[in-house]
Design a protein around this motif. Structure first.
Motif, mmCIF file in Angstrom:
data_model
loop_
_atom_site.group_PDB
_atom_site.id
_atom_site.type_symbol
_atom_site.label_atom_id
_atom_site.label_comp_id
_atom_site.label_asym_id
_atom_site.label_seq_id
_atom_site.Cartn_x
_atom_site.Cartn_y
_atom_site.Cartn_z
ATOM 1 N N GLY B 89 12.731 3.176 8.379
ATOM 2 C CA GLY B 89 12.250 3.132 7.012
ATOM 3 C C GLY B 89 13.445 3.251 6.079
ATOM 4 N N LEU B 90 13.422 2.522 4.965
ATOM 5 C CA LEU B 90 14.572 2.542 4.062
ATOM 6 C C LEU B 90 14.180 3.102 2.700
ATOM 7 N N LEU B 91 15.003 3.987 2.206
ATOM 8 C CA LEU B 91 14.786 4.538 0.873
ATOM 9 C C LEU B 91 16.033 4.237 0.051
ATOM 10 N N ALA B 92 15.858 3.506 -1.053
ATOM 11 C CA ALA B 92 17.026 3.035 -1.803
ATOM 12 C C ALA B 92 17.404 4.024 -2.913
ATOM 13 N N GLN B 93 18.505 3.699 -3.622
ATOM 14 C CA GLN B 93 19.003 4.601 -4.666
ATOM 15 C C GLN B 93 18.003 4.797 -5.792
ATOM 16 N N ARG B 94 17.352 3.691 -6.129
ATOM 17 C CA ARG B 94 16.286 3.782 -7.121
ATOM 18 C C ARG B 94 15.015 3.310 -6.435
ATOM 19 N N PRO B 95 13.886 3.782 -6.888
ATOM 20 C CA PRO B 95 12.658 3.266 -6.277
ATOM 21 C C PRO B 95 12.455 1.795 -6.637
ATOM 22 N N TYR B 96 12.175 1.002 -5.643
ATOM 23 C CA TYR B 96 11.838 -0.398 -5.911
ATOM 24 C C TYR B 96 10.453 -0.681 -5.362
ATOM 25 N N PRO B 97 9.411 -0.310 -6.110
ATOM 26 C CA PRO B 97 8.067 -0.603 -5.614
ATOM 27 C C PRO B 97 7.844 -2.112 -5.574
ATOM 28 N N LEU B 98 7.098 -2.559 -4.602
ATOM 29 C CA LEU B 98 6.777 -3.983 -4.519
ATOM 30 C C LEU B 98 5.889 -4.362 -5.703
ATOM 31 N N LYS B 123 -7.875 4.562 5.644
ATOM 32 C CA LYS B 123 -7.534 5.856 6.226
ATOM 33 C C LYS B 123 -6.019 6.040 6.304
ATOM 34 N N ARG B 124 -5.342 4.968 6.758
ATOM 35 C CA ARG B 124 -3.895 5.068 6.912
ATOM 36 C C ARG B 124 -3.221 5.264 5.563
ATOM 37 N N VAL B 125 -3.675 4.492 4.567
ATOM 38 C CA VAL B 125 -3.064 4.605 3.239
ATOM 39 C C VAL B 125 -3.201 6.031 2.726
ATOM 40 N N GLU B 126 -4.411 6.579 2.878
ATOM 41 C CA GLU B 126 -4.622 7.947 2.425
ATOM 42 C C GLU B 126 -3.715 8.922 3.177
ATOM 43 N N HIS B 127 -3.620 8.711 4.485
ATOM 44 C CA HIS B 127 -2.813 9.595 5.318
ATOM 45 C C HIS B 127 -1.353 9.639 4.852
ATOM 46 N N TYR B 128 -0.780 8.461 4.630
ATOM 47 C CA TYR B 128 0.634 8.450 4.270
ATOM 48 C C TYR B 128 0.861 8.949 2.848
ATOM 49 N N LEU B 129 -0.098 8.667 1.975
ATOM 50 C CA LEU B 129 0.046 9.193 0.612
ATOM 51 C C LEU B 129 -0.038 10.713 0.618
ATOM 52 N N ARG B 130 -0.881 11.257 1.498
ATOM 53 C CA ARG B 130 -0.966 12.715 1.631
ATOM 54 C C ARG B 130 0.344 13.267 2.180
ATOM 55 N N GLN B 131 0.916 12.527 3.119
ATOM 56 C CA GLN B 131 2.130 13.004 3.770
ATOM 57 C C GLN B 131 3.261 13.226 2.756
ATOM 58 N N VAL B 132 3.298 12.419 1.682
ATOM 59 C CA VAL B 132 4.336 12.620 0.667
ATOM 60 C C VAL B 132 3.774 13.362 -0.541
ATOM 61 N N SER B 133 2.630 13.993 -0.371
ATOM 62 C CA SER B 133 1.947 14.751 -1.431
ATOM 63 C C SER B 133 1.747 13.939 -2.702
ATOM 64 N N LEU B 134 1.326 12.695 -2.503
ATOM 65 C CA LEU B 134 1.099 11.850 -3.676
ATOM 66 C C LEU B 134 -0.392 11.572 -3.864
ATOM 67 N N LEU B 142 -5.635 3.953 -7.467
ATOM 68 C CA LEU B 142 -4.945 3.226 -6.409
ATOM 69 C C LEU B 142 -4.733 1.755 -6.754
ATOM 70 N N ARG B 143 -5.556 1.231 -7.664
ATOM 71 C CA ARG B 143 -5.440 -0.196 -8.008
ATOM 72 C C ARG B 143 -4.521 -0.437 -9.199
ATOM 73 N N ASP B 144 -3.907 0.618 -9.709
ATOM 74 C CA ASP B 144 -2.948 0.424 -10.798
ATOM 75 C C ASP B 144 -1.645 -0.124 -10.228
ATOM 76 N N PRO B 145 -0.908 -0.918 -11.044
ATOM 77 C CA PRO B 145 0.387 -1.386 -10.554
ATOM 78 C C PRO B 145 1.316 -0.202 -10.283
ATOM 79 N N ALA B 146 2.109 -0.334 -9.240
ATOM 80 C CA ALA B 146 2.954 0.776 -8.819
ATOM 81 C C ALA B 146 4.006 1.126 -9.859
ATOM 82 N N GLN B 153 7.491 9.776 -8.720
ATOM 83 C CA GLN B 153 6.327 9.351 -7.935
ATOM 84 C C GLN B 153 6.619 8.047 -7.197
ATOM 85 N N GLN B 154 7.299 7.143 -7.894
ATOM 86 C CA GLN B 154 7.621 5.866 -7.264
ATOM 87 C C GLN B 154 8.472 6.069 -6.018
#
Lengths: 285, 252, 301
Positions: B89-98, B123-134, B142-146, B153-154
């Motif tokens: 998994g890659l995390l860049a210097q600034r957040p680059y949401p798709l 289920k998976r989406v919820e799981h990973y969002l929980r994992q980062v406490s988001l 959830l349907r708002d643009p990132a 948060q980004q």
């Protein structure tokens, strides 16, 4: 699934490659067909003489009138556009740096003007002629073409000036220069290659356009001796000769197209050489 | 050093005629936080990019040497590059949401790697969002643009997005440099939680951050690895003069 | 004393220069209004006589009897423009993606000057090429192949020539659009296990969509106003075209073709100036919307 993905990518890569090649091929085709049809009819006589009596029926003569007319017209309008355009470009980048919103507004207007077809400029030039009461002449042509190329020139200059570092202005101001001194002694000099590029670009546009001079410059077989006389231009000469039913005359149009093409290619080459020197530190694409 | 996750040997990276990385030999231990430390412009980020072969994007970049992940060479291989990249998994210097909504940012990687029904996906989406406490912050939109999220948060969303493809390694390139102190802290805490399950590589030039996070340190200077080893030994008892100078803040 | 004089002349020069600058600037930014005003001034005579809608939707074009219906010309313009856009759009998009994402350096080294030269070729030369190559091709090959007898001077010929003219223009904007998308975004997508093509399809094109739409909008307005090259190959028959192989008579061609008789027939000059005004308004509108999209998207990214 994986295989399908691979196939899809390959399919589109082939398509992309083909369309890129197509663009290159089309340029080659244009150059090739114009030269093939025009070069055999290109002679010294063609570019050194004005049309004589029966020129438009296939008799002797050349298109010197059109070549000279094009040069007069392009030089005149480029010069005029330079005197109006340079101050505006400098003002946008030196005097108005604090008002970026305003400057962006000016840029928008210039871009809009750039987008207006040249035939509209031609029509406007005609109404201007009527209003001012001048006949179709070199002067009217120059005025119209000037209006037509001003936005092109300013935007090109503006793009060049934009690359000048911001610190330059502050440094020059802190040395006690007035803004007009900064404009010419610092910014203009700093961006001279960009300026020359802008001028060449505008000159090329002026030399190649028909629609703007159609109404305004008139057409004549003689080389104009004053700006109140009508003047022929090369693109217009090509256009007129092509509509002739006599094949001899049409061939001469092709030859004239080769001449025009040559002029434009030289300008384009010059632009590339100059801007190549200047873009050394910039990455294109 | 216990089990080595990534083993880099004799790695050279050229960009055009310029050599960016010179004969890098380094090991990244499994399920620990490895910090690549060094002054800016020393080649830290390039090293990170080599690990997931993003250097392929630059036509002028040329790599020699080996990078072994789980004992398999990823540089000289015919294996599918996408499956290699998915391990990391890659995390860049600034957040680059798709350019999509929040939900699809997480679902993107899942959808690409295989078919999945709607319920599983949710289920998976919820799981990973929980994992980062988001999850609690975004569950109603959830349907708002990132891009509508705050930068902090980004960045957490980007972390969750990376976790969603089930990697073994997390590569982070100065992940907190664009964030405010609070968001940085949140990210750092996450790293400490995640190291139980992931091998984490963090690039940073912030000495304090390195001290806070690192289990293992690789110190780089001018495209070379100067010193590497367990964090305690590295910070308390550096072997080389150059490292000592850097740790004392004599050069950046 | 001399020091004082130098200072005076310096500030004087500064002032003179400043006012000349301001004059030029005011002139330039009022250009659109002046042009619109000038054209309206000349065309208002006709507008007063007939009214906008009856002029635009009337099919009768008989200048000698004072009937000026622009409908056939507007329809022709739309036909030619759309044909050009449909031909040019996929080529531009594919090439732009190729050049920004895949191409090797040597390809760029060739294509950059190619695009520049194509952009700089005068339209009359495109017209010459159209007459030499495109028209005979349509008339002799494509026509017989499809079993139709056509002259070649047609909407299709105009569309092809126009497409090639707008390609460098649209392509340059598209290349900018794709280059302005941060590399980190494709890196993010790639590191999630997407292939290069998936990244382009799902992320880059989506991110660049406003820019792509705007590029096509600008290309369309450029095609709409192009005069000479189209005029030379499109046939110029004032009838409502019903197919690609029929001749058409776009608005710009109408203006350019009839300037000779303009002053000898009453209201004719007014009608031609009105065509110019229509062109001006349409092109300005398209340009404005496209530029607005680009600017709005720049701000958000």
């Amino acid at each position: 699934m994986k295989k399908f993905l691979k196939a899809e990518e390959i399919f589109f890569r082939v398509l992309m490659f083909l369309s890129t090649t197509l663009i290159g091929t089309v340029l080659f085709l244009i150059v090739f067909s114009v030269i093939k049809n025009g070069l055999p009819y290109l002679s010294w006589e063609m570019i050194s003489e004005v049309p004589s009596g029966g020129y438009y029926f296939g008799k002797e003569g050349g298109i010197l009138n059109a070549i000279v007319g094009t040069v007069y017209l392009s030089l005149g309008s480029t010069l005029l556009a330079f005197f109006v355009g340079l101050p505006v470009a400098l003002m946008m980048n030196v005097h108005l740096v604090r008002y970026q919103r305003f400057v962006n507004g000016i840029r928008l207007i210039l871009d809009l003007l750039w987008g207006i077809p040249s035939i509209v400029y031609g029509a406007f030039g005609f109404t201007l002629m009527v209003y001012l009461g001048i006949r179709a002449s070199l002067l009217a042509g120059i005025i119209t073409v000037t209006i037509f190329i001003i936005p092109i020139m300013i935007r090109a200059m503006d793009e060049a000036l934009k690359t000048a570092p911001r610190g330059l202005l502050e440094a020059a101001l802190s040395l006690g220069s007035t803004r007009s001194e900064i404009s010419y002694r610092v910014f203009f000099k700093q961006c001279i290659p960009g300026m020359v590029t802008a001028i060449l670009l505008s000159f090329g546009r002026a030399a190649g356009d028909v629609a703007s001079v159609l109404f305004t410059a008139g057409f004549t077989d003689a080389i104009p001796t004053s700006i109140n006389q009508p003047a022929a231009t090369l693109p217009l000469a090509i256009f007129f000769q092509l509509s002739s039913p006599i094949s001899e005359v049409r061939h001469r149009a092709y030859a004239a197209a080769v001449v025009l093409f040559g002029i434009i290619l030289v300008i384009s080459l010059l632009t590339r050489i100059i801007s190549g020197k200047y873009k050394k530190n910039r990455i294109n694409f | 050093m216990d089990h080595t996750k990534i083993n880099i040997s004799k790695l050279n990276l050229y960009y055009g005629r310029q050599q960016i990385l010179k004969d890098i030999n380094a090991g990244i231990p499994e399920k620990k936080i490895t910090v690549i430390l060094g002054p800016s412009g020393c080649g830290k980020t390039s090293l990170l990019r080599c690990m997931n072969r993003l250097t392929d994007l630059h036509p002028q970049a040329r790599l020699t040497g080996n990078i072994l992940i789980n004992g398999k060479d990823i540089l000289n291989t015919t294996d599918d590059i996408t499956s290699i990249r998915k391990m990391m998994g890659l995390l860049a210097q600034r957040p680059y949401p798709l350019p999509m909504n929040i939900y699809n940012n997480i679902a993107y990687g899942l959808r690409i790697s295989g078919r999945m029904n709607k319920r599983m996906l949710n289920k998976r989406v919820e799981h990973y969002l929980r994992q980062v406490s988001l999850w609690d912050e975004v569950k109603d939109r959830l349907r708002d643009p990132a891009v509508a999220l705050s930068i902090g948060q980004q960045q957490r969303l980007c972390l969750a997005r990376g976790l969603a493809v089930d990697p073994q390694i997390i590569l982070a390139d100065e992940p907190t440099s664009a964030l405010d102190p609070l968001s940085s802290q949140a990210i750092e805490e996450k790293f400490n939680e995640l190291k139980e399950n992931y091998s984490i590589v963090i690039v940073t030039h912030i000495l304090r951050q390195a001290r806070r996070l690192a289990d293992h340190v690789i110190f780089m200077y001018m495209g070379e690895v100067i010193e590497q080893g367990p964090a305690d030994a590295f910070f308390e008892n550096p072997k080389l003069e150059k490292t000592k100078l850097y740790l004392r803040g004599m050069f950046y | 004393m001399s020091g004082f004089r130098i200072k005076l002349s310096r500030s004087l020069r500064n002032k003179v220069h400043g006012s000349w600058m301001t004059v030029c600037l005011v002139f330039v930014i009022s250009m659109p209004v002046i042009i619109a005003g000038g054209l309206y001034w000349k065309s208002s005579v006709l507008l007063h006589d007939h009214g906008v809608f009856s002029l635009i939707f009337s099919k009768e074009w008989k200048p000698l009897s004072g009937q000026f219906g622009f409908y056939p010309f507007i329809i022709s313009s739309i036909w030619v423009t759309m044909t050009a856009l449909i031909l040019a759009a996929p080529i531009c998009l594919l090439t732009a993606i190729h050049l920004t994402q895949y191409a090797k350096r040597w390809v760029l080294k060739i294509m950059h000057p190619v695009i520049d030269i194509l952009a700089g070729i005068p339209s009359v030369i495109y017209g010459v090429w159209g007459i030499l190559v495109v028209v005979p091709f349509i008339g002799n090959h494509l026509g017989t192949w499809l079993g139709k007898s056509v002259s070649g001077y047609s909407i299709l010929a105009g569309g092809i020539v126009l497409a090639i003219m707008v390609i460098p223009f649209v392509l340059n904007i598209l290349i900018d659009v794709f280059n302005n998308i941060p590399t980190e975004l494709s890196e993010a997508s790639l590191s999630l296990g997407a292939t290069r093509w998936q990244t382009i399809k799902f992320v880059l094109v989506k991110k660049g969509l406003p820019g792509i739409v705007a590029a096509f909008g600008l290309g369309m307005s450029r095609a709409f106003g192009e005069t000479i090259a189209v005029l030379m190959v499109v046939g110029n028959v004032s009838r409502i075209p019903s197919g690609l192989f029929q001749p058409g008579y776009p608005l710009p061609a109408l203006i350019a073709n009839n300037y000779g008789e303009m002053l000898s027939i009453p209201l004719y000059d007014s009608a031609l100036m009105l065509s110019a005004l229509i062109l001006f308004v349409v092109v300005l509108g398209f340009n404005f919307v496209s530029r607005y999209i680009i600017a709005a998207c720049d701000k958000r990214c």
